[in-house]
Design an enzyme around this catalytic site. Structure first.
Site, PDB file in Angstrom:
ATOM      1  N   GLU A  62       0.852  -1.175  -0.223  1.00 32.80           N
ATOM      2  CA  GLU A  62       0.008   0.119   0.064  1.00 32.80           C
ATOM      3  C   GLU A  62       0.821   1.326  -0.180  1.00 32.80           C
ATOM      4  OE1 GLU A  62      -3.103   0.059   2.767  1.00 32.80           O
ATOM      5  OE2 GLU A  62      -3.346   2.125   2.828  1.00 32.80           O
ATOM      6  N   LYS A 240      -7.600  -0.737  11.558  1.00 35.11           N
ATOM      7  CA  LYS A 240      -6.865  -1.290  10.261  1.00 35.11           C
ATOM      8  C   LYS A 240      -5.662  -0.393   9.944  1.00 35.11           C
ATOM      9  CE  LYS A 240      -6.219  -1.651   5.473  1.00 35.11           C
ATOM     10  NZ  LYS A 240      -5.660  -0.717   4.671  1.00 35.11           N
ATOM     11  N   ASP A 256       4.297 -14.074  12.582  1.00 37.38           N
ATOM     12  CA  ASP A 256       2.805 -14.952  12.173  1.00 37.38           C
ATOM     13  C   ASP A 256       1.921 -13.539  12.123  1.00 37.38           C
ATOM     14  OD1 ASP A 256       0.435 -15.898  11.943  1.00 37.38           O
ATOM     15  OD2 ASP A 256       0.899 -17.473  13.244  1.00 37.38           O
ATOM     16  N   HIS A 354      -2.118  10.316  -0.983  1.00 35.70           N
ATOM     17  CA  HIS A 354      -2.314   8.815  -1.326  1.00 35.70           C
ATOM     18  C   HIS A 354      -2.379   9.057  -2.805  1.00 35.70           C
ATOM     19  CE1 HIS A 354      -3.556   5.028   0.128  1.00 35.70           C
ATOM     20  NE2 HIS A 354      -4.488   4.692  -0.841  1.00 35.70           N
TER      21      HIS A 354
HETATM   22  C1  MEV Z   1      -6.141   3.012   5.305  1.00 34.07           C
HETATM   23  O1  MEV Z   1      -5.184   1.894   4.746  1.00 34.07           O
HETATM   24  C2  MEV Z   1      -6.046   3.169   6.627  1.00 34.07           C
HETATM   25  C3  MEV Z   1      -6.885   4.307   6.881  1.00 34.07           C
HETATM   26  O2  MEV Z   1      -8.228   4.192   6.538  1.00 34.07           O
HETATM   27  C4  MEV Z   1      -6.752   4.359   8.349  1.00 34.07           C
HETATM   28  C5  MEV Z   1      -7.982   5.339   9.132  1.00 34.07           C
HETATM   29  O3  MEV Z   1      -8.928   5.522   8.454  1.00 34.07           O
HETATM   30  O4  MEV Z   1      -7.827   5.615  10.363  1.00 34.07           O
HETATM   31  C6  MEV Z   1      -6.488   5.745   6.419  1.00 34.07           C
END
Ligand code: MEV
Length: 404
Positions: A62, A240, A256, A354
């Site tokens: 990513e 995430k 792992d 991004h």
């Molecule tokens: C993207 O991989 C991760 C985010 O969505 C985390 C978040 O929203 O806090 C930018």
């Protein structure tokens, strides 16, 4: 396989390429090996953890994650970087006992034989015991289940520098005859728990309000956190983002990562509500204080951390000497990643940064090579049309111009 999937010679060559992992090693790691799969390896900069500087290897696909972590770590340095503590490398092994005639009596009997059970467990791994690890405690619980009452024995093991699954599972299996004899029941599952809530790291950092963009940014991050705290839909994405960093370092260092994910999300749900793994507050000076607390079951001995040459080299780059040190750096990375995501989301949004990186990926997938990659990417950003169809048009356009 080539015939079955109609692969070209080129595709077969791509799949067969094991990169930095010798084919023979790969062949011994998993089954039915046909080749390798390579991730980009990036280095996150500026990390200062417990007063020590680190170069942190990230393996992931990513865009923006490495840049975001590096930038967050740079801002954290202003107030001294990250402070991380840990609860020790303690894992839990579970032994399920079914058909127990008298569960409460069995529970008491198991506890009264604790020393014998621990001794038996420790006989399985004299090396670990000699290094100060091994089975340290044993607890017993009774569960009411769909299949009636069950007795669960939990073995508490200090796994030292290992992630510990093998050591714990071996110990749990070895206790079967004794547990059956003591309880009069039947032992079924014997396996480590990935809810590693005795193997936590706690990372904190103070982010200077001026450095991060002022009071509005501090407040914005507090609002973002408040949102995640009450809404599981937001919280899943919040966590995430933390795992973007944790998993990337995990892959780079041969860990792992399924265990890390399982530990993180089950720990986040431990109250019965799914919660953020970080908390954010404002201190008296108006600076932002972030704290991350999560399980971090990682190891340096055993597994891919030892067998995969790239993982070994990455661990050397990172310079960690113990599993605890690795866990602490990964905790700092998780906190940095969350900070960076919330800061971007609460200000300009994440898409600008991004898209800059993403546009290069799109340009490449549309067939751009060499200098064309940046030309196509730049034009798409200028036009605010970062899309595959536009990239294709631009590749054709620029290639034609070049020919003329
Ligand atoms: C993207 O991989 C991760 C985010 O969505 C985390 C978040 O929203 O806090 C930018």
């Amino acid at each position: 396989m080539k015939e079955f999937a109609s692969l070209t010679d080129e595709e077969v060559k791509t799949l067969a390429n094991t990169g930095g992992l010798p084919a023979e090693v790969a062949d011994h790691m998993i089954e039915n090996v046909v080749g390798g799969y390579t991730y980009p390896l990036g280095i996150a900069m500026n990390f200062r953890v417990n007063g020590k500087d680190y170069l942190v290897p990230f393996a992931l696909e990513e865009p923006s994650v490495v840049a975001a972590a590096s930038n967050a770590a740079k801002m954290a340095r202003v107030k001294g970087g990250f402070t991380v503590t840990n609860t020790g490398p303690i894992m839990i092994g579970q032994i399920q006992v079914v058909n127990v005639p008298k569960p409460d009596t069995a529970k008491a009997k198991l506890l009264s034989r604790k020393d014998d059970l621990l001794k038996k467990a420790n006989e399985q791994d004299p090396m670990l015991v000699s290094l100060g690890g091994g089975a340290k405690d044993l607890t017993v619980k009774k569960l009411s289940t769909l299949k009636g009452p069950m007795v669960i024995v939990e073995l508490i093991v200090n796994t030292g520098d290992a992630m510990g699954a093998n050591a714990v599972n071996t110990m749990a299996e070895a206790l079967t005859p004794m547990v059956e004899e003591i309880t009069g029941g039947r032992v079924l599952l014997r396996i480590i728990s990935n809810l590693a809530d005795r193997r936590l790291v706690k990372a904190t950092a103070v982010f200077d309000k001026e450095t991060i963009g002022g009071e509005d940014v501090v407040d914005g991050i507090m609002y973002a956190y408040a949102f995640a705290d009450v809404d599981p839909y937001r919280c899943a994405t919040h966590n995430k983002g933390i795992m973007n960093g944790v998993v990337a370092v995990g892959i780079a260092c041969g860990q792992d990562i399924r265990a890390l994910e399982a530990g993180a999300h089950s720990y986040a749900s431990r109250s019965g509500h799914y919660k953020p793994l970080t908390t954010w507050e404002k201190n008296r000076d108006g600076d932002l204080v972030g704290t991350l607390e999560m399980p971090m079951a990682v190891g340096l001995v055993g597994g891919a951390a030892k067998t995969h040459p790239t993982a070994r080299a990455n661990i050397k780059v990172l310079g960690v000497k113990t599993a605890i040190e690795l866990a602490e750096v990964m905790g700092a990375v998780g906190l940095a990643q969350n900070f960076a995501a919330l800061r971007a989301l609460a200000s300009e949004g994440i898409q600008r940064g991004h898209m800059k990186l993403h546009s290069r990926n799109i340009a490449i997938s549309a067939g751009a090579t060499g200098g064309l990659i940046d030309m196509v990417a730049r034009r798409m950003i200028e036009e605010k049309r970062v899309r595959f169809d536009r990239a294709k048009e631009l590749v054709a356009e620029f290639s034609n111009e070049k020919k003329q």
